[in-house]
Each structure stands twice: as structure tokens, then as C-alpha cells.
Design an enzyme around this catalytic site. Structure first.
Site, PDB file in Angstrom:
ATOM      1  N   ASP A  37       0.852  -1.191   0.000  1.00 47.96           N
ATOM      2  CA  ASP A  37       0.000   0.000   0.000  1.00 47.96           C
ATOM      3  C   ASP A  37       0.890   1.244   0.000  1.00 47.96           C
ATOM      4  O   ASP A  37       1.735   1.397   0.875  1.00 47.96           O
ATOM      5  CB  ASP A  37      -0.892  -0.014   1.242  1.00 47.96           C
ATOM      6  CG  ASP A  37      -2.068   0.941   1.108  1.00 47.96           C
ATOM      7  OD1 ASP A  37      -2.423   1.325  -0.024  1.00 47.96           O
ATOM      8  OD2 ASP A  37      -2.639   1.313   2.153  1.00 47.96           O
TER       9      ASP A  37
ATOM     10  N   HIS B 160      -3.559  13.916   0.668  1.00 43.78           N
ATOM     11  CA  HIS B 160      -3.818  13.000   1.773  1.00 43.78           C
ATOM     12  C   HIS B 160      -2.662  12.999   2.771  1.00 43.78           C
ATOM     13  O   HIS B 160      -2.873  13.127   3.984  1.00 43.78           O
ATOM     14  CB  HIS B 160      -4.041  11.582   1.236  1.00 43.78           C
ATOM     15  CG  HIS B 160      -4.122  10.530   2.298  1.00 43.78           C
ATOM     16  ND1 HIS B 160      -5.179  10.437   3.178  1.00 43.78           N
ATOM     17  CD2 HIS B 160      -3.262   9.529   2.652  1.00 43.78           C
ATOM     18  CE1 HIS B 160      -4.980   9.417   4.011  1.00 43.78           C
ATOM     19  NE2 HIS B 160      -3.817   8.862   3.715  1.00 43.78           N
TER      20      HIS B 160
ATOM     21  N   GLU C 239     -10.723   3.879   3.225  1.00 47.76           N
ATOM     22  CA  GLU C 239      -9.760   4.622   2.405  1.00 47.76           C
ATOM     23  C   GLU C 239     -10.039   4.275   0.952  1.00 47.76           C
ATOM     24  O   GLU C 239      -9.908   3.114   0.550  1.00 47.76           O
ATOM     25  CB  GLU C 239      -8.312   4.265   2.767  1.00 47.76           C
ATOM     26  CG  GLU C 239      -7.893   4.763   4.140  1.00 47.76           C
ATOM     27  CD  GLU C 239      -6.378   4.716   4.363  1.00 47.76           C
ATOM     28  OE1 GLU C 239      -5.698   3.889   3.722  1.00 47.76           O
ATOM     29  OE2 GLU C 239      -5.891   5.505   5.194  1.00 47.76           O
TER      30      GLU C 239
ATOM     31  N   GLU D 174      -9.106   3.932  -2.671  1.00 48.58           N
ATOM     32  CA  GLU D 174      -7.825   3.792  -3.361  1.00 48.58           C
ATOM     33  C   GLU D 174      -8.023   3.105  -4.711  1.00 48.58           C
ATOM     34  O   GLU D 174      -9.065   2.524  -4.986  1.00 48.58           O
ATOM     35  CB  GLU D 174      -6.849   2.949  -2.524  1.00 48.58           C
ATOM     36  CG  GLU D 174      -6.731   3.431  -1.071  1.00 48.58           C
ATOM     37  CD  GLU D 174      -5.553   2.825  -0.334  1.00 48.58           C
ATOM     38  OE1 GLU D 174      -4.738   2.124  -0.973  1.00 48.58           O
ATOM     39  OE2 GLU D 174      -5.439   3.062   0.886  1.00 48.58           O
TER      40      GLU D 174
ATOM     41  N   ASP E   9      -9.212   0.326   1.675  1.00 50.56           N
ATOM     42  CA  ASP E   9      -8.281  -0.131   2.714  1.00 50.56           C
ATOM     43  C   ASP E   9      -8.822   0.303   4.077  1.00 50.56           C
ATOM     44  O   ASP E   9      -8.427   1.317   4.634  1.00 50.56           O
ATOM     45  CB  ASP E   9      -6.900   0.474   2.455  1.00 50.56           C
ATOM     46  CG  ASP E   9      -5.839  -0.149   3.344  1.00 50.56           C
ATOM     47  OD1 ASP E   9      -5.859  -1.375   3.512  1.00 50.56           O
ATOM     48  OD2 ASP E   9      -5.004   0.608   3.883  1.00 50.56           O
TER      49      ASP E   9
ATOM     50  N   ARG F 208      -8.524   4.050  13.014  1.00 46.07           N
ATOM     51  CA  ARG F 208      -7.624   5.183  13.270  1.00 46.07           C
ATOM     52  C   ARG F 208      -7.106   5.240  14.696  1.00 46.07           C
ATOM     53  O   ARG F 208      -6.009   5.750  14.947  1.00 46.07           O
ATOM     54  CB  ARG F 208      -8.336   6.491  12.932  1.00 46.07           C
ATOM     55  CG  ARG F 208      -8.812   6.594  11.493  1.00 46.07           C
ATOM     56  CD  ARG F 208      -7.662   6.456  10.521  1.00 46.07           C
ATOM     57  NE  ARG F 208      -8.107   6.647   9.139  1.00 46.07           N
ATOM     58  CZ  ARG F 208      -7.338   6.452   8.086  1.00 46.07           C
ATOM     59  NH1 ARG F 208      -6.086   6.038   8.236  1.00 46.07           N
ATOM     60  NH2 ARG F 208      -7.797   6.643   6.869  1.00 46.07           N
TER      61      ARG F 208
ATOM     62  N   GLN G 188      -4.443   2.701  14.970  1.00 44.81           N
ATOM     63  CA  GLN G 188      -3.311   3.172  14.167  1.00 44.81           C
ATOM     64  C   GLN G 188      -2.465   4.202  14.917  1.00 44.81           C
ATOM     65  O   GLN G 188      -1.233   4.129  14.924  1.00 44.81           O
ATOM     66  CB  GLN G 188      -3.845   3.778  12.862  1.00 44.81           C
ATOM     67  CG  GLN G 188      -2.772   4.160  11.849  1.00 44.81           C
ATOM     68  CD  GLN G 188      -3.355   4.696  10.543  1.00 44.81           C
ATOM     69  OE1 GLN G 188      -4.587   4.734  10.362  1.00 44.81           O
ATOM     70  NE2 GLN G 188      -2.498   5.108   9.635  1.00 44.81           N
TER      71      GLN G 188
ATOM     72  N   LYS H 194      -4.812  -1.924  10.078  1.00 49.65           N
ATOM     73  CA  LYS H 194      -5.076  -2.122   8.661  1.00 49.65           C
ATOM     74  C   LYS H 194      -5.323  -3.594   8.319  1.00 49.65           C
ATOM     75  O   LYS H 194      -5.990  -3.891   7.338  1.00 49.65           O
ATOM     76  CB  LYS H 194      -3.858  -1.675   7.844  1.00 49.65           C
ATOM     77  CG  LYS H 194      -3.441  -0.237   8.054  1.00 49.65           C
ATOM     78  CD  LYS H 194      -4.327   0.698   7.280  1.00 49.65           C
ATOM     79  CE  LYS H 194      -3.735   2.084   7.197  1.00 49.65           C
ATOM     80  NZ  LYS H 194      -4.471   2.919   6.232  1.00 49.65           N
TER      81      LYS H 194
ATOM     82  N   THR I 151      -9.146  -5.505   3.749  1.00 48.44           N
ATOM     83  CA  THR I 151      -9.012  -4.642   2.577  1.00 48.44           C
ATOM     84  C   THR I 151      -9.964  -5.219   1.530  1.00 48.44           C
ATOM     85  O   THR I 151      -9.949  -6.422   1.301  1.00 48.44           O
ATOM     86  CB  THR I 151      -7.566  -4.685   2.053  1.00 48.44           C
ATOM     87  OG1 THR I 151      -6.683  -4.267   3.094  1.00 48.44           O
ATOM     88  CG2 THR I 151      -7.389  -3.773   0.849  1.00 48.44           C
TER      89      THR I 151
ATOM     90  N   GLU J  48      -9.797  12.522   7.148  1.00 49.62           N
ATOM     91  CA  GLU J  48      -9.649  13.857   6.566  1.00 49.62           C
ATOM     92  C   GLU J  48     -10.981  14.589   6.461  1.00 49.62           C
ATOM     93  O   GLU J  48     -11.061  15.785   6.735  1.00 49.62           O
ATOM     94  CB  GLU J  48      -9.042  13.759   5.163  1.00 49.62           C
ATOM     95  CG  GLU J  48      -7.625  13.267   5.113  1.00 49.62           C
ATOM     96  CD  GLU J  48      -7.225  12.983   3.666  1.00 49.62           C
ATOM     97  OE1 GLU J  48      -6.867  13.922   2.960  1.00 49.62           O
ATOM     98  OE2 GLU J  48      -7.293  11.810   3.252  1.00 49.62           O
TER      99      GLU J  48
END
Lengths: 404, 404
Positions: free
Chosen positions: B119, B126, B192, B194, B226, B230, B233, B246, B250, B351
């Protein structure tokens, strides 16, 4: 269990009747197959099962241990019991002996197909030293280090069998005092002496593997050399961790030592303070008295004691799956560099030479800060077996080649 | 190429003759097999090849795309040319039509077996936002960010097909102002959005894949979600990067859009300053005008523009292999969260809600800081095709379930 084997060479050398590690071997004009080490021989399990002497012909005629590893603990136990019977009872000698091959006549291959590869960071001494070297302005150990076994995913596709040459990797690295990175072969190539365990039995998604269920899922242990390019690592690792500095190569030993063979090596691990959260608690002592030895070109560079690891294997597995990530057959979990408290017990050159500032002096006037082209690194280990015997984990070895 | 297909539904919806993405599907009482999307139909390539209408029966009767992906560019091109012929020339209609299955009647499976999963972190917007949120005391982008495409290895074993339910993961997280971590279900579950590419043709160990060789190795593109916890993380990621935050899941979209279908979507990427090192230079423009849309429970949450990505796919692949790490069939490389410069273009809730401080307002009075149990997240995307047509990448979707 101190029964003796009728295989003469089984009496010493660490591959006695209490060990019986599994591997995959091949001979010229033969497909790879599963074997067991006994003394200086390999017992051909494909041939043995074809002759009806042990169950599991399809598993053993395979080019990897994965099918046998997936079969689970009752199958592992049955095979082990039967192997002990066949190799100790002289009445079987005549029928078994044709399936014993001198280990010098075979090629030992990668023992299993790696599904995912996770690398921990579970030696307090290693993590403290690395913190001091790479982040001198901060606490050596971050606030999470004693609360959880820190880890990251490595590259499964570059886990190679012992003996695979290690081509010096190229990449970006920034010299001290420079603003801009340069590109070229790593100038700080290193080894990392580690111990890994491999999962046999999968676990379901959404459910973890508690510490007490370790033996139901884990097939055995191997030695690991997690080759590392320290200059690439220092430049690339923020904020998402190491990538190219590790992904070029990881070597593993050919023999997978069953969990059952290491019961006699179990010791109480170092005290954990603070007490870990509930899912990391483990009633049984799961430290392992594995005595590692690292050699560079045949000279002893370090003797890392695996018994000094802060986080144990069952704790690592419980942590890695507590988020519900399922386990697959072939998942490899390495311990991270094994380093003890003494200088001579450090498991990588980064620590042994303190990032190149204090060259390591080896026998015969050899000095090393980092690895040179042509250097051969060998990690070997043994553990106490029953009745004074030794359990050998064999060795993992690799020679550094110049860039292509 | 604006030739029209005789399949009526191919005229609109993004699955026209210029797209022809590959996937794996199954029907009740049938083994999984390879198919191609055309309009609202799936063309059964296993059936088509059994009838002698296209080469590659063994590859297409497989439950994954891996064998076809490994066959290489000449085979990909031959199959694509033949499919265009079969689906545009009405003389083939009678023989091909029996192999067209309504997509609503099939189950779309994971299209390929993932070897390793990497990844990246290649959106400047970002990475800047995340840096500001997680490391407010430092420069938002580290010194390496514009010199190399930062990346890490994720867990290949938890790459799931679209539609797989996402069980909210549990783990350690530390509340603001607390010293000690707690344990429990993630309170900051995120998506996420992607885009990923998948390798078909392996590359040898010790040799990289230069930017100009991208098309010789890469089979196609998928959408990726993904999923990220948070709170886990923030607590676990130092110093080795994200792990459990993570590794629980996915999701990837079912249709792999061939590289050849996206030629019309190629655009000049954002200017790179400083100029990248030689191995990252790329003469051809490899920005991709993929327009992503993220929906939460059917309401549009963001519209991230993939064309704004700082690092391109060939640069990512060249970087990931420059250390000599070989490529395997099935290696998946995801872009990292796609975020544009505008607030409405950000590809994750971290975000969009600025780490929960500014709740995201959605249609119908729905507000979100992070994901709630029962939320369905869908990422879809399309790109400009030839002659005003649209190329759809389909969608990847998943619903959050409470902890088991």
C-alpha cells in the site's frame, strides 16, 4: 523421552529422536518431497508412506509442508509417534533403512510456502539499542512498546531458503549531513538473527487465536535471517515503517522443528511490567531457551539468547490476530532481532558495531562494521532436549553477492 | 476504437466494448470461472473456450485470474482482440450469445489470488492532511515524501472481494489525555478510497521493473477500500508503521480493468519537484483520469480525483522493485488514499471529519465522524473512454458489522 534410535548418528549432533524436524528435499531426477532429519540422514516420508509405513502419502509426496501443516495437531502427533516407533524399534529397521538418505546427498529446499510474513520487534535489548541509535533525541522505547508486541508485515515473496545468495540491494539513502538522497548499493548491509514460527491450522476471520490455543495452530519453529539495509531503512521508514530496506530478502532454515520438540526448552520469560492487557496474558511459561550463534565467515560474531525475549510467541500470535485477521497455513511470524543484554549477545551489526562507530573485531583479525561482498552469515541454534540431549534448529546461511 | 457491440446493453453504463474487464464468477452448482463484463452481462470465457471460440480453456476454467495474468501481454492482447471481434461482429452472435449471463444472476468472487500486498501513500493532499492531523508539531510531509513513493506491506490474507462484511475490529487504543491504553472495538473505523494495480508477469530476483516496462508486467486496475481503525493506528504505528489498524480487512472490486482499456484515461500527472532520481523518471504521462466517488449508505461523501496523485503507478512499481525484490503474479499495489485539494475530494473520514472534529454532513441529515455499525461504504469510479464513451471500474462495497 530418551529412547534411543537405531540410527547410529542420531546419538549426537542435535538431530536425535527427540527432535525430528520436517523439511523438503530433492535429489537429482526426483520431485521434491517431505523428509525428517535423523542424525546425518533424511528420512524420506514420501517413500515411507508409499511403502505403507506411515499415513499421509499425498501430504508427504508434496513439494511443501503446507498440506501436512494444515492437517492439524492430531495428525502431527500421530506422525511423530509413528516416526519414533519406526526409528527406535529395531524390528522396523530393515524396512525403514532404504528410505534413509545421507543429508549430504540431497538438496534442502524452502520447507513451506509462505502465506503472509509478519516480523515482530520483541527483544527489549534490541529495541532499546535501535531506539538509541536511530532516535537519540527521544526515549529509546516508545510508550506502546511494553503494552503490545510491535510488528509490521514483511514481503512473503522474498522469503528464501537457506543458501540462497543475497544480492546487495540498491536504493535511496541519504549520507549524514546531506539534504538530498543519493542512489546506489546499500553501504550498510546487515543481518538480523531471529526465530520464527509458522502457522499450520487456519483461524476464522473475526476471531483471534488466544494464547492458550497456540499449539492448536502453530506447527513449528525455524531460524530466520531478516537481511536489512540500514541506510535505506533510516531514510525511508517514516512514517509507515521499513519497506525496501527489508523486502529484498529474508532467509529461513530448512528444518521446521515441531512445537512438541521444544517442550523441554520452555522457560519462564522475563517479567513483564506493566502487566499486559487480558488478551496478552499467558498462564504457561513460553520463553524458549534457544541459544543462537551468529557466524560471519565461520567466526563467531554473537551469541543471542532467545530466552531473553520480552514478548513470547503465544503473545505475538494472540496480538496479531486480536483484530480478527484470520490465520492461513504458511503464515510466518518472526521474532525480530534477538539481542541479549551483553554486547556479545546482540543479533545484528547495527548494534554490534553501534551503527558503524565501533567496528566488530572477529577472530583472525577480521573487522566488520557492516557486511562486505562475499561475506557468509550463518545463524544456528540449539536448545536443551530431554535427558541431556540437544535439540538443534539447524542453521540458516547466506552469502552476500555484489549488485548485479 | 468506437466499434459498437451487438450486445444491446453495452452502449452505456461504462461496460462497453472499450472496457472488457475480467473477473471471476460463479453460479449455483457450477465451479467458479473467468468472465468478462459487457453491458449488463457476463461473458463466460470458460464456456466460450470450451466451444472453441477463444483460446485458453485451462486459464479461463480457473477460479482465479492468476493463470491468465501470468500468460503475459501477447496473450492479453490476443484475448482482447478476439473478444472485440466476437462481440462486435454479428456473425458470431448466435454462437456467443449462449455464453452471456445476466450479471444479476451470478456471484462475483475475488478476481485473483493476492501474492503480496503493498500500500502506497502517494496523494500529496492526503499525506499532508494526515501529517497535520497526526503530527501537528512537525512538517506535514517528511523529507523523503517527494523523493520516493512511501509505502508499506499490508496483509495479503485479508484482501477480500467486494461485498464481504467488515467486522469492526478490536484492539488497543489510547484515549486522548490518558497514559494507559484500553482494549475494545475501534471507535474510529474508517475507509480509504484507493486504486490498485495487479502484477501478472513475474520479474526476476535482483532485477527491478523500470517505469517503461510497466505494461509488460501489470495486468490491470481495481478499486480498493483499505479499511482502517484510526485509534488503533495512532497508538501502534511507531516506529514500524501500521499493523492491526489495517490488517483486518481490505476490499477490492470484482472487475479488473485491463491496462489497455485505460489508455484513453492517461493524463499528465502533477509536476514533481524536485525532479525524481533517475529510476523514477517516466517519459510517458501516466496520470490516470479516474473519477472516484465514495458513498456512505448511498449518499455521496466524496469525489476524489485520481489524476491528482503525485506518484504514478509505473513510478510506484519501479520503486517497489528497485532493491531487487522479485514480482509475483498476483502482487497487488494500492495507491494509498486518493484525496484531491478540495474538502469534498478527500478519500477518508479521517480527513473529511478532520479526525472527528468537524462531522461530515451528508444528504438526508446524516452526519458522520467515523463509521457506524451497519454503514455501507461504496467506492466507484469511471474514466473517459474513446469517442465519448465511459470506462467504468465498477465498485467495491462493504458493510460494517458489530464486533462478534
Amino acid at each position: 523421552m530418551t529412547t534411543e534410535s537405531w540410527v547410529d548418528s542420531a546419538a549426537d549432533g542435535g538431530f536425535g529422536i527427540g527432535n525430528l524436524p520436517y523439511g523438503v528435499f530433492s535429489r537429482p531426477r526426483e520431485l521434491p518431497r517431505v523428509g525428517v532429519a535423523i542424525g546425518d540422514r533424511v528420512l524420506d516420508l514420501a517413500g515411507l508412506s508409499a511403502d505403507g509405513l506411515i499415513d499421509g502419502r499425498r501430504r508427504f509426496a508434496s513439494g511443501s509442508l503446507n498440506a501436512f501443516m494444515a492437517a492439524g495437531r492430531p495428525a502431527w502427533r500421530a506422525a511423530r509417534d509413528r516416526l519414533v516407533e519406526l526409528l527406535t524399534d529395531v524390528r522396523f529397521r530393515e524396512r525403514v533403512e532404504p528410505h534413509l538418505v545421507p543429508v549430504r546427498d540431497v538438496e534442502l529446499l524452502r520447507p513451506f510456502e509462505v502465506a503472509d510474513y509478519v516480523d515482530f520487534y520483541s527483544s527489549e535489548h534490541h529495541a532499546t539499542n535501535v531506539g538509541r541509535i536511530f532516535r537519540p533525541d527521544r526515549e529509546a522505547l516508545g510508550p506502546n512498546w511494553r503494552r503490545l508486541p510491535v510488528a509490521y508485515h514483511g514481503r512473503a515473496g522474498t522469503v528464501f531458503p537457506s543458501g540462497t545468495p543475497i544480492v546487495r540491494p540498491s536504493g535511496q539513502r541519504r549520507a549524514a549531513g546531506e539534504d538530498e538522497p543519493g542512489f546506489g548499493p546499500s553501504l550498510r548491509l546487515d543481518f538480523e538473527a531471529e526465530v520464527g514460527f509458522v502457522a499450520g491450522v487456519p483461524s476464522g476471520a473475526g476471531r483471534g487465536v488466544p494464547t492458550w490455543a497456540f499449539r492448536d495452530h502453530v506447527f513449528g519453529f525455524v531460524l530466520v535471517n531478516d537481511w536489512s539495509a540500514r541506510d535505506l531503512q533510516a531514510w525511508e521508514s517514516q512514517p509507515l515503517g521499513p519497506f525496501l530496506s527489508k523486502s529484498f530478502a529474508t532467509s529461513i532454515s530448512p528444518w521446521v522443528v515441531p512445537v512438541a520438540a521444544l517442550e523441554t526448552a520452555r522457560v519462564r520469560p522475563p517479567a513483564q511490567d506493566p502487566e499486559p492487557l487480558h488478551y496478552l496474558r499467558c498462564d504457561e511459561p513460553w520463553g524458549l531457551d534457544l541459544r543462537l550463534e551468529v557466524l560471519i565467515n565461520g567466526r563467531v560474531a554473537a551469541r543471542p539468547p532467545f530466552a531473553s525475549m520480552y514478548w513470547t510467541s503465544p503473545q505475538q500470535l494472540a496480538h496479531a490476530t486480536v483484530n480478527g485477521a484470520p490465520l492461513r497455513t504458511g503464515d510466518l511470524f518472526a521474532s525480530g532481532t534477538v539481542s541479549g543484554p551483553e554486547r556479545g549477545q546482540r543479533g545484528c551489526l547495527l548494534e554490534l558495531s553501534w551503527n558503524g562507530r565501533e567496528p566488530l573485531e572477529l577472530d583472525g583479525g577480521m573487522r566488520r562494521t557492516f557486511l562486505e561482498d562475499g561475506d557468509t552469515v550463518t545463524v544456528r541454534a540449539s536448545a536443551p532436549g530431554a535427558g541431556g540431549a540437544t535439540i538443534s534448529l539447524g542453521e540458516v546461511s547466506g552469502t552476500v553477492l555484489p549488485p548485479l
